[in-house]
Scaffold this motif. Structure first.
Motif, PDB file in Angstrom:
ATOM      1  N   MET A 120       1.011  -1.277  -0.068  1.00 17.93           N
ATOM      2  CA  MET A 120       0.100  -0.056  -0.046  1.00 17.93           C
ATOM      3  C   MET A 120       0.812   1.164   0.021  1.00 17.93           C
ATOM      4  O   MET A 120       0.520   2.236  -0.589  1.00 17.93           O
ATOM      5  CB  MET A 120      -1.105  -0.145   1.181  1.00 17.93           C
ATOM      6  N   MET A 121       1.958   1.081   0.690  1.00 21.22           N
ATOM      7  CA  MET A 121       2.792   2.649   0.870  1.00 21.22           C
ATOM      8  C   MET A 121       4.038   2.275   0.172  1.00 21.22           C
ATOM      9  O   MET A 121       4.866   1.106   0.115  1.00 21.22           O
ATOM     10  CB  MET A 121       2.880   2.729   2.266  1.00 21.22           C
ATOM     11  N   HIS A 122       4.595   3.220  -0.321  1.00 18.27           N
ATOM     12  CA  HIS A 122       6.017   3.059  -1.067  1.00 18.27           C
ATOM     13  C   HIS A 122       6.842   4.221  -0.031  1.00 18.27           C
ATOM     14  O   HIS A 122       6.715   5.217  -0.214  1.00 18.27           O
ATOM     15  CB  HIS A 122       6.102   3.797  -2.496  1.00 18.27           C
ATOM     16  N   LEU A 123       7.357   3.678   0.839  1.00 16.91           N
ATOM     17  CA  LEU A 123       7.994   4.353   1.892  1.00 16.91           C
ATOM     18  C   LEU A 123       9.662   4.594   1.335  1.00 16.91           C
ATOM     19  O   LEU A 123      10.235   3.800   0.984  1.00 16.91           O
ATOM     20  CB  LEU A 123       8.170   3.793   3.173  1.00 16.91           C
ATOM     21  N   ALA A 124      10.094   5.641   1.016  1.00 15.36           N
ATOM     22  CA  ALA A 124      11.414   6.141   1.045  1.00 15.36           C
ATOM     23  C   ALA A 124      12.226   6.740   2.202  1.00 15.36           C
ATOM     24  O   ALA A 124      11.890   8.075   2.444  1.00 15.36           O
ATOM     25  CB  ALA A 124      11.433   6.920  -0.295  1.00 15.36           C
ATOM     26  N   TYR A 125      12.890   6.035   2.759  1.00 12.57           N
ATOM     27  CA  TYR A 125      13.499   6.850   3.904  1.00 12.57           C
ATOM     28  C   TYR A 125      14.748   7.440   3.517  1.00 12.57           C
ATOM     29  O   TYR A 125      15.554   7.261   2.691  1.00 12.57           O
ATOM     30  CB  TYR A 125      14.127   5.640   4.905  1.00 12.57           C
ATOM     31  N   SER A 126      14.663   8.538   3.827  1.00 11.71           N
ATOM     32  CA  SER A 126      15.776   9.751   3.577  1.00 11.71           C
ATOM     33  C   SER A 126      16.695   9.605   4.800  1.00 11.71           C
ATOM     34  O   SER A 126      16.218   9.383   5.938  1.00 11.71           O
ATOM     35  CB  SER A 126      15.339  10.879   3.170  1.00 11.71           C
ATOM     36  N   ASP A 127      18.036  10.241   4.688  1.00 10.71           N
ATOM     37  CA  ASP A 127      18.746  10.060   5.735  1.00 10.71           C
ATOM     38  C   ASP A 127      18.114  11.447   6.617  1.00 10.71           C
ATOM     39  O   ASP A 127      17.924  12.522   6.008  1.00 10.71           O
ATOM     40  CB  ASP A 127      20.191  10.860   5.293  1.00 10.71           C
ATOM     41  N   SER A 128      18.072  11.173   7.942  1.00 11.84           N
ATOM     42  CA  SER A 128      17.520  12.283   8.598  1.00 11.84           C
ATOM     43  C   SER A 128      18.163  12.204  10.082  1.00 11.84           C
ATOM     44  O   SER A 128      18.327  11.194  10.564  1.00 11.84           O
ATOM     45  CB  SER A 128      15.934  12.094   8.738  1.00 11.84           C
ATOM     46  N   THR A 129      18.625  13.470  10.512  1.00 11.29           N
ATOM     47  CA  THR A 129      19.205  13.468  11.678  1.00 11.29           C
ATOM     48  C   THR A 129      18.122  13.754  12.576  1.00 11.29           C
ATOM     49  O   THR A 129      16.957  14.377  12.395  1.00 11.29           O
ATOM     50  CB  THR A 129      20.094  14.569  11.563  1.00 11.29           C
ATOM     51  N   ILE A 130      18.384  13.530  13.926  1.00 11.47           N
ATOM     52  CA  ILE A 130      17.345  13.726  14.948  1.00 11.47           C
ATOM     53  C   ILE A 130      16.991  15.224  14.939  1.00 11.47           C
ATOM     54  O   ILE A 130      15.740  15.798  15.073  1.00 11.47           O
ATOM     55  CB  ILE A 130      17.851  13.263  16.351  1.00 11.47           C
ATOM     56  N   GLU A 131      17.951  16.053  14.941  1.00 11.21           N
ATOM     57  CA  GLU A 131      17.770  17.586  14.940  1.00 11.21           C
ATOM     58  C   GLU A 131      16.954  17.865  13.844  1.00 11.21           C
ATOM     59  O   GLU A 131      16.019  18.623  14.222  1.00 11.21           O
ATOM     60  CB  GLU A 131      19.296  18.411  14.753  1.00 11.21           C
ATOM     61  N   GLU A 132      16.893  17.549  12.620  1.00  9.43           N
ATOM     62  CA  GLU A 132      15.977  17.851  11.678  1.00  9.43           C
ATOM     63  C   GLU A 132      14.601  17.577  12.027  1.00  9.43           C
ATOM     64  O   GLU A 132      13.704  18.227  11.769  1.00  9.43           O
ATOM     65  CB  GLU A 132      16.418  17.352  10.154  1.00  9.43           C
ATOM     66  N   LEU A 133      14.444  16.349  12.571  1.00 12.39           N
ATOM     67  CA  LEU A 133      13.115  15.932  12.972  1.00 12.39           C
ATOM     68  C   LEU A 133      12.522  16.912  14.117  1.00 12.39           C
ATOM     69  O   LEU A 133      11.473  17.311  13.841  1.00 12.39           O
ATOM     70  CB  LEU A 133      13.096  14.581  13.354  1.00 12.39           C
ATOM     71  N   VAL A 134      13.441  17.235  15.054  1.00 13.04           N
ATOM     72  CA  VAL A 134      12.926  18.184  16.061  1.00 13.04           C
ATOM     73  C   VAL A 134      12.355  19.214  15.427  1.00 13.04           C
ATOM     74  O   VAL A 134      11.377  19.876  15.874  1.00 13.04           O
ATOM     75  CB  VAL A 134      14.113  18.076  17.085  1.00 13.04           C
ATOM     76  N   ALA A 135      13.232  19.834  14.426  1.00 11.00           N
ATOM     77  CA  ALA A 135      12.958  21.119  13.804  1.00 11.00           C
ATOM     78  C   ALA A 135      11.453  21.087  13.147  1.00 11.00           C
ATOM     79  O   ALA A 135      10.878  21.998  13.076  1.00 11.00           O
ATOM     80  CB  ALA A 135      14.012  21.525  12.880  1.00 11.00           C
ATOM     81  N   ILE A 136      11.193  19.919  12.463  1.00 11.45           N
ATOM     82  CA  ILE A 136      10.108  19.711  11.904  1.00 11.45           C
ATOM     83  C   ILE A 136       8.878  19.675  12.696  1.00 11.45           C
ATOM     84  O   ILE A 136       7.813  20.375  12.700  1.00 11.45           O
ATOM     85  CB  ILE A 136       9.865  18.604  10.857  1.00 11.45           C
ATOM     86  N   LEU A 137       9.259  18.841  13.913  1.00 12.34           N
ATOM     87  CA  LEU A 137       8.207  18.773  15.089  1.00 12.34           C
ATOM     88  C   LEU A 137       7.677  20.210  15.589  1.00 12.34           C
ATOM     89  O   LEU A 137       6.705  20.482  15.738  1.00 12.34           O
ATOM     90  CB  LEU A 137       8.568  18.041  16.244  1.00 12.34           C
TER      91      LEU A 137
END
Lengths: 455, 286
Positions: free
Chosen positions: A1-18
């Motif tokens: 159902m899903m085509h997941l494409a994991y990209s390199d992501s650092t924790i900091e980037e995720l925190v910034a998005i959140l």
């Protein structure tokens, strides 16, 4: 159902998005880091489906970029079945509800989108570990859900579900969304559209014109005007030249005295004016007696009443309140009367048909039916009460903003005049806004009707 | 959407709700220009009958309805309900009451009350039931009519077709003898209308109340009615009365039946003639 494409992501980037997403704003950094640790950043192509109605609901998604169509199932009685969400929005909140483990909606990417996927169970575990922050996040999610659904039964259901995870409730209260969260949400939405910036532009134009005409061009009419810089300096000065600024106690005393007078006059005008207007609209006989007198007195401006008011009332305080009351009363009574007259005859007939007597028709049809006009009247009444108050205070009284403006004129304290005027504007606007908010609350049926665009 | 109906005999089983309109005259006299709206109109409606009143817009049908409901006075004549005088030349205005409930052209659910409180309104103001009991009854009546789920919404939040059904349920809560419907489906689109017709019939089969139904739609009239009365335009009086001999319960297959088409053909001319008259007279809508 899903085509997941994991990209390199650092924790900091995720925190910034959140942090760019409202429910996560202001949460402790450590908590955001641990949430990020159980999150995955995914990128989806246009037309990719994130989930469908009925799928198992395991994950919550925070949109980092792109556009996603979010279509609720037809049975969910939501305010809007289909909406488009973008960066900063949270979708898939069913994942954190207790009894709802199936998707209620279908989410499809309208363009290439990036999302942060958070496992619901992992998230709940982290929130349990940090109760105060977890509580805040959950209540924000709840307020978002409640914004999406208007059907009260549904809301109740969601609330119960929200209340279920006992571990998340340190005091047993606070899980229902509080006013602050909703205000913050509205504020963030408001900041994202162009309106606030247009408003700022409007103010900037006014101040700019003031500045240029007085200080740069020195236009003839503006020669004696206090300059914008002088006014602002005086207003925020700790030791004002003319004795009045936001640091002086006097300033607040004047504001309070004026506000208190308006409140008394407005209260009296409402308590007397609304029943009076209802009677005018409801009873033909009463109207025949009273209305001609009413119409004769109404156009007389408050200022013309000043001498009589001083003669009538011994204390200048009651004279000021009387003058303020007068114009408010006419505005309230007239609008209430129009409100009664605007009620569709079929409502009254229907009530009689269903067996109501005259008194019940009055209570169940006339009063609620006139309410929209009554509140228009109250808003006008609040506005006019300020201007007749100032007129009255200029003539008599020892405190109040009108008094400030008048004495500053005689004592040649020009910047203080403008401070008084601007303060009047701000206080007057705030009181009218309060009346409007109260009106919207009392007439929820109407706001909801208008919001849904029913015929 | 609606379950098929139980066969019910056509003859009305109800013993109350018979209306007798006897030589009713109504003259509107507003500032000199007197208008004769209803002229010696006589009409018998049996208890439990669906009587359809057909006529062009503005022909004076609503005047008749208002006289029965007690909203307007009559000039002369009399109207009886089960033999009791509602209004007459001596007492020209009937007292409005919950035995004759009107469903209005534009809908008159109170927009400031929830649907449930609207339906519960009658028994509460009459003091028959406590608000709690009334809500309970309203809930079950709404459920019977397929209206569960919108009880706590305001009327402005549901579709116009649903509002009409809620309004009919609100009327039936009071166990009226007569339902007076004033072109209730006029503002609805034809698809909603067809659903509403079946819904009304279903409600009727369950409650057997006398229905006085005003319309200008001949197909609607023949589809629903036991009796169709075609009115002349101003002044209003019966021009032609048609007993519809299609057995109840009816459903939408009736519309394509041969007999239905025949009946339309028989009456169409009369209706068209009156419509032309109304058109050339330039009567205002309403």
């Amino acid at each position: 159902m899903m085509h997941l494409a994991y990209s390199d992501s650092t924790i900091e980037e995720l925190v910034a998005i959140l942090r760019r997403s409202f429910p996560f704003q202001g949460l402790p950094y450590d908590l955001l880091r641990s949430i990020s640790a159980v999150s995955r950043r995914i990128a989806l192509e246009e037309r990719a489906t994130i989930y469908r109605v009925g799928d198992a609901a395991d994950d919550l998604f925070v949109v980092a970029s792109g556009k996603i169509e979010h279509a609720l199932g037809p049975s969910s009685s939501a305010t809007r079945l289909v909406k488009v969400v973008g960066a900063g929005d949270v979708i898939g909140w069913t994942a954190v509800l207790e009894n709802q483990r199936k998707r209620l909606a279908t989410a499809t990417c309208l363009e290439r989108s990036e999302l942060v996927r958070i496992n619901g169970n992992e998230l709940l575990k982290l929130l349990e570990a940090d109760k105060p922050a977890g509580d805040a996040l959950m209540s924000r999610l709840a307020s978002k859900i409640i914004d999406d659904f208007t059907v009260p039964e549904w809301v109740v259901q969601v609330r119960e579900v929200m209340a279920a995870p006992e571990a998340l409730r340190p005091t047993g209260a606070g899980l229902t969304p509080n006013g602050m969260d909703r205000t913050l949400l509205r504020l963030s939405l408001w900041l994202r559209n162009p309106r606030p910036y247009l408003m700022l532009l409007g103010f900037a134009l006014l101040l700019g014109f003031w500045y240029l005409s007085v200080e740069v061009w020195k236009l003839p009419r503006f020669r004696e005007m206090p300059s914008v810089t002088a006014v602002i300096k005086e207003w925020i000065s700790r030791r004002p030249t003319y004795g009045l600024s936001i640091y002086t106690e006097e300033y607040y005393k004047h504001i309070w005295v004026s506000t208190w007078r308006v409140m008394q006059a407005f209260f009296l005008a409402t308590v007397i004016g609304v029943p009076f207007g209802l009677m005018l609209g409801w009873s033909r006989k009463f109207k025949q007696y009273v209305f001609p007198v009413f119409e004769l007195l109404r156009p007389i401006p408050a200022l013309a009443w000043v001498p009589l008011a001083i003669v009538m009332f011994v204390s200048s305080e009651s004279a000021v309140i009387y003058l303020t009351f007068l114009t408010s009363f006419f505005a309230t009574a007239l609008n209430t009367m129009l409100g009664v007259q605007s009620i569709d005859e079929s409502y009254i007939r229907a009530a009689y048909c269903l067996g109501a007597d005259r008194r019940q028709v009055f209570r169940h049809v006339i009063v609620p039916g006139a309410l929209p006009f009554v509140f228009t009247g109250l808003q006008i009444s609040m506005g006019v009460s300020w201007f007749s108050l100032v007129a009255a205070e200029m003539v008599s009284g020892q405190y109040g903003l009108g008094f400030v403006i008048n004495t500053s004129y005689t004592m040649v304290r020009y910047p203080t005049i403008v401070i008084g005027m601007i303060t009047l504007g701000i206080v007057g606007y705030s009181t009218s806004a309060l009346v409007r908010i109260a009106g919207n609350y009392l007439m929820r049926w109407r706001t909801r009707e208008l919001a849904l665009g029913a015929q | 959407m609606f379950t098929r109906l139980m066969p019910v005999p056509v003859t009305a089983s109800r013993s109350s709700g018979a209306i007798s309109i006897d030589q009713v005259v109504k003259v509107y006299d507003s500032g000199g220009a007197a208008v004769l709206a209803v002229d010696h109109c006589s009409l018998e409606i049996e208890a439990g009958e669906i009587c359809m009143i057909v006529g062009p817009s503005g022909c004076g049908k609503t005047t008749l309805l208002n006289a029965i409901a007690g909203f307007h006075e009559i000039t002369s004549g009399r109207i009886l309900l089960d033999g009791a005088v509602l209004c007459s030349t001596e007492r020209p205005k009937a007292e409005p009451g919950s035995d004759r409930i009107v469903v209005f052209q534009n809908g008159a659910l109170f927009p400031w009350k929830t649907n449930l409180d609207n339906v519960a309104f009658g028994p509460v103001v009459q003091g028959q039931l406590s608000p709690r009991q009334a809500r309970q009854k309203a809930r079950s009546m709404m459920a019977d009519a397929g209206l569960s789920g919108v009880e706590l919404n305001y009327p402005g939040e549901v579709s116009s077709g649903m509002r009409r059904r809620i309004e009919i349920v609100r009327a039936l809560m009071n166990d009226p003898k007569v339902l007076l419907l004033d072109e209730p489906y006029r503002a609805l689109d034809s698809l909603t209308k067809s659903v509403m017709h079946e819904a009304l019939l279903e409600i009727y089969y369950r409650n057997k109340v006398t229905i006085f139904f005003i319309t200008h739609d001949l197909e609607e009239a023949i589809f629903l009615g036991h009796k169709v009365v075609i009115m002349t335009t101003r002044p209003c009086k019966p021009k032609k009365t048609l007993e519809v001999d299609i057995a109840h319960p009816r459903d939408y297959s009736v519309l394509t039946s041969k007999r239905f088409r025949q009946l339309i053909e028989e009456t169409n001319d009369a209706v068209h003639e009156e419509a032309l008259k109304a058109f050339s007279a330039g009567e205002k809508e309403g």
